[in-house]
Write a protein that holds these residues in place. Structure first.
Motif, PDB file in Angstrom:
ATOM      1  N   MET A   1      10.910 -94.495   6.124  1.00  0.00           N
ATOM      2  CA  MET A   1      11.137 -94.134   7.367  1.00  0.00           C
ATOM      3  C   MET A   1      10.889 -92.718   7.515  1.00  0.00           C
ATOM      4  O   MET A   1      10.410 -91.957   6.806  1.00  0.00           O
ATOM      5  N   PRO A   2      10.764 -92.417   9.083  1.00  0.00           N
ATOM      6  CA  PRO A   2      10.400 -90.716   9.360  1.00  0.00           C
ATOM      7  C   PRO A   2      11.741 -90.079   8.928  1.00  0.00           C
ATOM      8  O   PRO A   2      12.738 -90.590   8.879  1.00  0.00           O
ATOM      9  N   SER A   3      11.407 -88.969   8.418  1.00  0.00           N
ATOM     10  CA  SER A   3      12.408 -88.077   8.129  1.00  0.00           C
ATOM     11  C   SER A   3      13.258 -87.701   9.171  1.00  0.00           C
ATOM     12  O   SER A   3      13.081 -88.110  10.292  1.00  0.00           O
ATOM     13  N   GLU A   4      14.353 -87.172   8.991  1.00  0.00           N
ATOM     14  CA  GLU A   4      15.484 -86.747  10.183  1.00  0.00           C
ATOM     15  C   GLU A   4      14.636 -85.753  11.068  1.00  0.00           C
ATOM     16  O   GLU A   4      14.768 -85.933  12.331  1.00  0.00           O
ATOM     17  N   LYS A   5      13.896 -84.865  10.446  1.00  0.00           N
ATOM     18  CA  LYS A   5      13.141 -83.780  11.274  1.00  0.00           C
ATOM     19  C   LYS A   5      12.241 -84.647  12.322  1.00  0.00           C
ATOM     20  O   LYS A   5      12.311 -84.443  13.473  1.00  0.00           O
ATOM     21  N   MET A   6      11.458 -85.742  11.803  1.00  0.00           N
ATOM     22  CA  MET A   6      10.497 -86.438  12.628  1.00  0.00           C
ATOM     23  C   MET A   6      11.130 -87.201  13.825  1.00  0.00           C
ATOM     24  O   MET A   6      11.013 -87.303  14.848  1.00  0.00           O
ATOM     25  N   ARG A   7      12.678 -87.858  13.416  1.00  0.00           N
ATOM     26  CA  ARG A   7      13.324 -88.661  14.308  1.00  0.00           C
ATOM     27  C   ARG A   7      13.734 -87.834  15.252  1.00  0.00           C
ATOM     28  O   ARG A   7      13.863 -88.501  16.395  1.00  0.00           O
ATOM     29  N   THR A   8      14.225 -86.794  14.961  1.00  0.00           N
ATOM     30  CA  THR A   8      14.844 -85.870  16.131  1.00  0.00           C
ATOM     31  C   THR A   8      13.831 -84.901  16.808  1.00  0.00           C
ATOM     32  O   THR A   8      14.045 -84.914  17.922  1.00  0.00           O
ATOM     33  N   GLN A   9      12.899 -84.477  16.237  1.00  0.00           N
ATOM     34  CA  GLN A   9      11.727 -83.676  17.006  1.00  0.00           C
ATOM     35  C   GLN A   9      10.645 -84.314  17.221  1.00  0.00           C
ATOM     36  O   GLN A   9       9.760 -83.635  18.028  1.00  0.00           O
ATOM     37  N   GLY A  10      10.082 -85.434  16.535  1.00  0.00           N
ATOM     38  CA  GLY A  10       8.881 -86.183  17.154  1.00  0.00           C
ATOM     39  C   GLY A  10       7.841 -85.098  16.156  1.00  0.00           C
ATOM     40  O   GLY A  10       8.316 -84.154  15.459  1.00  0.00           O
ATOM     41  N   GLY A  11       6.534 -85.392  16.372  1.00  0.00           N
ATOM     42  CA  GLY A  11       5.422 -84.612  15.918  1.00  0.00           C
ATOM     43  C   GLY A  11       4.435 -85.603  15.446  1.00  0.00           C
ATOM     44  O   GLY A  11       4.472 -86.708  15.741  1.00  0.00           O
ATOM     45  N   ARG A  12       3.398 -84.906  14.924  1.00  0.00           N
ATOM     46  CA  ARG A  12       2.078 -85.649  14.599  1.00  0.00           C
ATOM     47  C   ARG A  12       2.245 -86.488  13.275  1.00  0.00           C
ATOM     48  O   ARG A  12       2.786 -85.760  12.224  1.00  0.00           O
ATOM     49  N   VAL A  13       2.076 -87.427  13.101  1.00  0.00           N
ATOM     50  CA  VAL A  13       2.145 -88.564  11.903  1.00  0.00           C
ATOM     51  C   VAL A  13       0.449 -88.774  11.527  1.00  0.00           C
ATOM     52  O   VAL A  13      -0.004 -89.445  12.264  1.00  0.00           O
ATOM     53  N   HIS A  14       0.070 -88.507  10.157  1.00  0.00           N
ATOM     54  CA  HIS A  14      -1.112 -89.094   9.757  1.00  0.00           C
ATOM     55  C   HIS A  14      -0.983 -89.233   8.224  1.00  0.00           C
ATOM     56  O   HIS A  14      -0.657 -88.418   7.589  1.00  0.00           O
ATOM     57  N   GLY A  15      -1.294 -90.382   7.573  1.00  0.00           N
ATOM     58  CA  GLY A  15      -1.307 -90.625   6.214  1.00  0.00           C
ATOM     59  C   GLY A  15      -2.122 -91.669   5.828  1.00  0.00           C
ATOM     60  O   GLY A  15      -2.464 -92.704   6.564  1.00  0.00           O
ATOM     61  N   PHE A  16      -1.841 -92.277   4.485  1.00  0.00           N
ATOM     62  CA  PHE A  16      -2.570 -93.326   3.981  1.00  0.00           C
ATOM     63  C   PHE A  16      -1.408 -94.025   3.050  1.00  0.00           C
ATOM     64  O   PHE A  16      -0.711 -93.460   2.463  1.00  0.00           O
ATOM     65  N   GLN A  17      -1.716 -95.438   3.057  1.00  0.00           N
ATOM     66  CA  GLN A  17      -1.011 -95.951   1.830  1.00  0.00           C
ATOM     67  C   GLN A  17      -2.176 -97.061   1.121  1.00  0.00           C
ATOM     68  O   GLN A  17      -2.712 -97.802   2.099  1.00  0.00           O
ATOM     69  N   ILE A  18      -2.133 -96.812  -0.195  1.00  0.00           N
ATOM     70  CA  ILE A  18      -3.195 -97.843  -0.849  1.00  0.00           C
ATOM     71  C   ILE A  18      -2.428 -98.577  -1.794  1.00  0.00           C
ATOM     72  O   ILE A  18      -1.397 -98.231  -2.432  1.00  0.00           O
TER      73      ILE A  18
END
Length: 289
Positions: free
Chosen positions: A106-123
């Motif tokens: 899940m998004p971290s608490e910081k991402m949940r409250t402040q938002g921001g850019r998300v980019h990554g990979f799962q393989i």
């Protein structure tokens, strides 16, 4: 002998988890896997406002490994074995699901409250038959623990998640010999990456374009490579290019897969579903705030 491009696949987009969009070049129409690689998901890039970020609530896995690599944003992890942690930009989590685990990403608490850019990979990396029911384990590496290298001319940079590049070795242990490299190439860059002849290999471009031989691979495309013991990656004139290079020894074993389970036979899939539905893979303890 240099490897060339055998096939080019363009990633499709689909909704996953709690509603986030991924670009998925594998599996897609006409190509189910590049043994031992089962799936490649690019998450984002996307900008979330406060309260908008979503993730993947509790779900099970059995029979393979998930490798999560964060470029931007941060994600919080919890599982049925009591593990808990946060992945920050540049961090890698190599999870061996083995006999089975239930986890939430899940998004971290910081991402949940402040938002921001998300980019990554799962393989997803398949496990050999002999290790499909191994005890689950995690290898989590902070960005500062993952080795990097730069070419002599300064035009190419690589982060070595697994395997070896530019004389640098990674510290991740894998059940199957794997190379997992993140390259950034400037215009004019030319890098020759060694590849064991026994490996299947692919390149996924997620910024700009990369030339392999006479063929250009564009952003959102995956190139499946021919046989050989090396591949030459060239930057193009359009600006910086970024790519994932993956190679691994094929297992050459039957693959039975259904959602979050990857085994060798349909009966083993049914057993995984039963074990999950009856709670034998455990549950995630409620978060205490």
């Amino acid at each position: 002998m240099l490897r060339t491009v055998d096939k080019v696949v363009t990633a499709h987009q689909q909704r996953e988890g709690g509603g986030f969009i991924v670009r998925r070049p594998l599996p897609t129409a006409g190509i189910d896997l590049v043994d031992p690689f089962l799936m490649i998901d690019e998450m984002g890039p996307i900008e979330y406002g406060p309260g908008e970020a979503v993730g993947a609530p509790a779900h099970p896995h059995r029979g393979f490994e998930t490798v999560t690599y964060i470029l931007s944003g941060s994600a919080e992890h919890r599982d049925s074995m009591g593990n808990h942690g946060v992945l920050e930009p540049g961090d890698v989590q190599w999870m061996t699901a083995g006999s089975g685990v239930v986890h939430a990403e899940m998004p971290s608490e910081k991402m949940r409250t402040q938002g921001g850019r998300v980019h990554g990979f799962q393989i997803w990396v398949n496990l050999p038959r002999a290790h499909k029911m191994t005890r689950p384990r995690y290898q989590q590496r902070a960005a500062t623990e993952i080795p990097t290298a730069t070419s002599d001319d300064g035009l190419a940079w690589v982060r070595v998640i697994a395997g070896k590049a530019m004389g640098v070795d990674a510290g991740i242990e894998t059940f199957t010999p794997i190379q997992y490299l993140h390259y950034a190439l400037q215009p004019g860059a030319s890098v020759t990456q060694g590849v064991p002849p026994s490996h299947n290999a692919l390149v996924y471009v997620f910024e700009g374009a990369v030339a392999i031989g006479k063929q250009q691979i564009q952003r959102g495309q995956m190139a499946v490579l021919s046989a050989g013991d090396a591949v030459r990656l060239n930057g193009t004139d359009g600006g910086q290019s970024q790519l994932l290079f993956l190679s691994g020894v094929p297992l050459n074993e039957p693959v039975a897969r259904y959602g979050p389970f990857v085994m060798n036979a349909v009966g083993e899939i049914k057993k995984a579903m039963l074990d999950y539905s009856t709670g034998q893979m455990g549950t995630i303890a409620p978060e205490v705030r």
